[in-house]
Design a protein around this motif. Structure first.
Motif, PDB file in Angstrom:
ATOM      1  N   SER A   5       0.838  -1.202   0.000  1.00  0.00           N
ATOM      2  CA  SER A   5       0.000   0.000   0.000  1.00  0.00           C
ATOM      3  C   SER A   5       0.868   1.246   0.000  1.00  0.00           C
ATOM      4  O   SER A   5       1.949   1.268   0.597  1.00  0.00           O
ATOM      5  N   VAL A   6       0.359   2.278  -0.656  1.00  0.00           N
ATOM      6  CA  VAL A   6       1.013   3.587  -0.667  1.00  0.00           C
ATOM      7  C   VAL A   6      -0.073   4.594  -0.290  1.00  0.00           C
ATOM      8  O   VAL A   6      -1.027   4.787  -1.046  1.00  0.00           O
ATOM      9  N   VAL A   7       0.063   5.210   0.886  1.00  0.00           N
ATOM     10  CA  VAL A   7      -0.967   6.115   1.418  1.00  0.00           C
ATOM     11  C   VAL A   7      -0.387   7.525   1.524  1.00  0.00           C
ATOM     12  O   VAL A   7       0.199   7.882   2.539  1.00  0.00           O
ATOM     13  N   PRO A   8      -0.567   8.335   0.460  1.00  0.00           N
ATOM     14  CA  PRO A   8       0.026   9.663   0.464  1.00  0.00           C
ATOM     15  C   PRO A   8      -0.825  10.744   1.106  1.00  0.00           C
ATOM     16  O   PRO A   8      -0.352  11.854   1.321  1.00  0.00           O
ATOM     17  N   ASP A   9      -2.094  10.448   1.402  1.00  0.00           N
ATOM     18  CA  ASP A   9      -2.958  11.529   1.872  1.00  0.00           C
ATOM     19  C   ASP A   9      -4.057  10.979   2.775  1.00  0.00           C
ATOM     20  O   ASP A   9      -4.465   9.825   2.649  1.00  0.00           O
ATOM     21  N   LEU A  10      -4.520  11.833   3.680  1.00  0.00           N
ATOM     22  CA  LEU A  10      -5.665  11.510   4.520  1.00  0.00           C
ATOM     23  C   LEU A  10      -6.357  12.794   4.921  1.00  0.00           C
ATOM     24  O   LEU A  10      -5.758  13.863   4.910  1.00  0.00           O
ATOM     25  N   VAL A  11      -7.637  12.681   5.229  1.00  0.00           N
ATOM     26  CA  VAL A  11      -8.409  13.795   5.775  1.00  0.00           C
ATOM     27  C   VAL A  11      -9.233  13.268   6.943  1.00  0.00           C
ATOM     28  O   VAL A  11      -9.615  12.102   6.964  1.00  0.00           O
ATOM     29  N   VAL A  12      -9.497  14.149   7.896  1.00  0.00           N
ATOM     30  CA  VAL A  12     -10.259  13.788   9.089  1.00  0.00           C
ATOM     31  C   VAL A  12     -11.603  14.504   9.043  1.00  0.00           C
ATOM     32  O   VAL A  12     -11.663  15.726   8.871  1.00  0.00           O
ATOM     33  N   ASP A  13     -12.674  13.752   9.199  1.00  0.00           N
ATOM     34  CA  ASP A  13     -14.017  14.285   9.317  1.00  0.00           C
ATOM     35  C   ASP A  13     -14.422  14.104  10.778  1.00  0.00           C
ATOM     36  O   ASP A  13     -15.030  13.105  11.162  1.00  0.00           O
ATOM     37  N   ALA A  14     -14.017  15.060  11.617  1.00  0.00           N
ATOM     38  CA  ALA A  14     -14.228  14.960  13.062  1.00  0.00           C
ATOM     39  C   ALA A  14     -15.713  14.920  13.414  1.00  0.00           C
ATOM     40  O   ALA A  14     -16.115  14.207  14.340  1.00  0.00           O
ATOM     41  N   GLU A  15     -16.524  15.652  12.668  1.00  0.00           N
ATOM     42  CA  GLU A  15     -17.956  15.702  12.959  1.00  0.00           C
ATOM     43  C   GLU A  15     -18.610  14.327  12.816  1.00  0.00           C
ATOM     44  O   GLU A  15     -19.467  13.949  13.604  1.00  0.00           O
ATOM     45  N   ARG A  16     -18.198  13.562  11.825  1.00  0.00           N
ATOM     46  CA  ARG A  16     -18.774  12.239  11.585  1.00  0.00           C
ATOM     47  C   ARG A  16     -17.907  11.119  12.146  1.00  0.00           C
ATOM     48  O   ARG A  16     -18.238   9.944  12.010  1.00  0.00           O
ATOM     49  N   GLY A  17     -16.772  11.465  12.740  1.00  0.00           N
ATOM     50  CA  GLY A  17     -15.913  10.468  13.369  1.00  0.00           C
ATOM     51  C   GLY A  17     -15.236   9.531  12.384  1.00  0.00           C
ATOM     52  O   GLY A  17     -15.113   8.332  12.643  1.00  0.00           O
ATOM     53  N   ARG A  18     -14.787  10.077  11.244  1.00  0.00           N
ATOM     54  CA  ARG A  18     -14.160   9.254  10.219  1.00  0.00           C
ATOM     55  C   ARG A  18     -12.836   9.849   9.755  1.00  0.00           C
ATOM     56  O   ARG A  18     -12.646  11.055   9.782  1.00  0.00           O
ATOM     57  N   VAL A  19     -11.958   8.955   9.326  1.00  0.00           N
ATOM     58  CA  VAL A  19     -10.720   9.334   8.663  1.00  0.00           C
ATOM     59  C   VAL A  19     -10.756   8.688   7.287  1.00  0.00           C
ATOM     60  O   VAL A  19     -11.090   7.502   7.165  1.00  0.00           O
ATOM     61  N   TYR A  20     -10.450   9.468   6.250  1.00  0.00           N
ATOM     62  CA  TYR A  20     -10.394   8.952   4.885  1.00  0.00           C
ATOM     63  C   TYR A  20      -8.946   8.934   4.437  1.00  0.00           C
ATOM     64  O   TYR A  20      -8.218   9.908   4.611  1.00  0.00           O
ATOM     65  N   PRO A  69       7.217   4.550 -13.550  1.00  0.00           N
ATOM     66  CA  PRO A  69       6.674   5.872 -13.232  1.00  0.00           C
ATOM     67  C   PRO A  69       5.334   5.749 -12.509  1.00  0.00           C
ATOM     68  O   PRO A  69       4.506   4.912 -12.861  1.00  0.00           O
ATOM     69  N   THR A  70       5.153   6.576 -11.493  1.00  0.00           N
ATOM     70  CA  THR A  70       3.933   6.544 -10.691  1.00  0.00           C
ATOM     71  C   THR A  70       2.779   7.179 -11.461  1.00  0.00           C
ATOM     72  O   THR A  70       2.923   8.243 -12.050  1.00  0.00           O
ATOM     73  N   SER A  71       1.650   6.527 -11.426  1.00  0.00           N
ATOM     74  CA  SER A  71       0.426   7.028 -12.036  1.00  0.00           C
ATOM     75  C   SER A  71      -0.682   6.834 -11.014  1.00  0.00           C
ATOM     76  O   SER A  71      -0.929   5.718 -10.572  1.00  0.00           O
ATOM     77  N   THR A  72      -1.332   7.915 -10.626  1.00  0.00           N
ATOM     78  CA  THR A  72      -2.365   7.798  -9.599  1.00  0.00           C
ATOM     79  C   THR A  72      -3.538   8.715  -9.887  1.00  0.00           C
ATOM     80  O   THR A  72      -3.374   9.791 -10.444  1.00  0.00           O
TER      81      THR A  72
END
Length: 91
Positions: A5-20, A69-72
């Motif tokens: 796995s390669v996980v370059p990014d995340l966001v937190v939705d504190a109101e709904r209690g989730r991390v993406y 080469p990376t493609s995402t």
């Protein structure tokens, strides 16, 4: 996370209690419920795939993964101001 796995990014939705998180290696968005740790996987959609000739560059330098080469299609990831909509960028 699965091996490779390669996980370059995340966001937190504190109101709904989730991390993406984005896993660019498998073109998957992971939704993690903070309290329970339960994970939902969103994958297999054409909108999550990079265009065939798209290549990721950092500071103008071509990036590589597994000697290719990376493609995402999943970087960056963000939520709307009201945390109601999730946005991804596909090159």
């Amino acid at each position: 996370m699965p091996k490779g796995s390669v996980v370059p990014d995340l966001v937190v939705d504190a109101e709904r209690g989730r991390v993406y998180l984005t896993d660019v290696a498998s073109a998957t968005i992971l939704s993690v419920h903070i309290d329970s740790g339960k994970v939902r996987h969103f994958s297999g959609q054409p909108s999550l795939q990079a265009e065939p000739d798209a290549r990721m560059r950092v500071d103008g330098i071509l990036t590589h993964s597994h000697c290719k080469p990376t493609s995402t299609g999943l970087n960056p990831l963000t939520l709307s101001k009201k945390e109601a909509t999730q946005f991804i960028t596909a090159p």
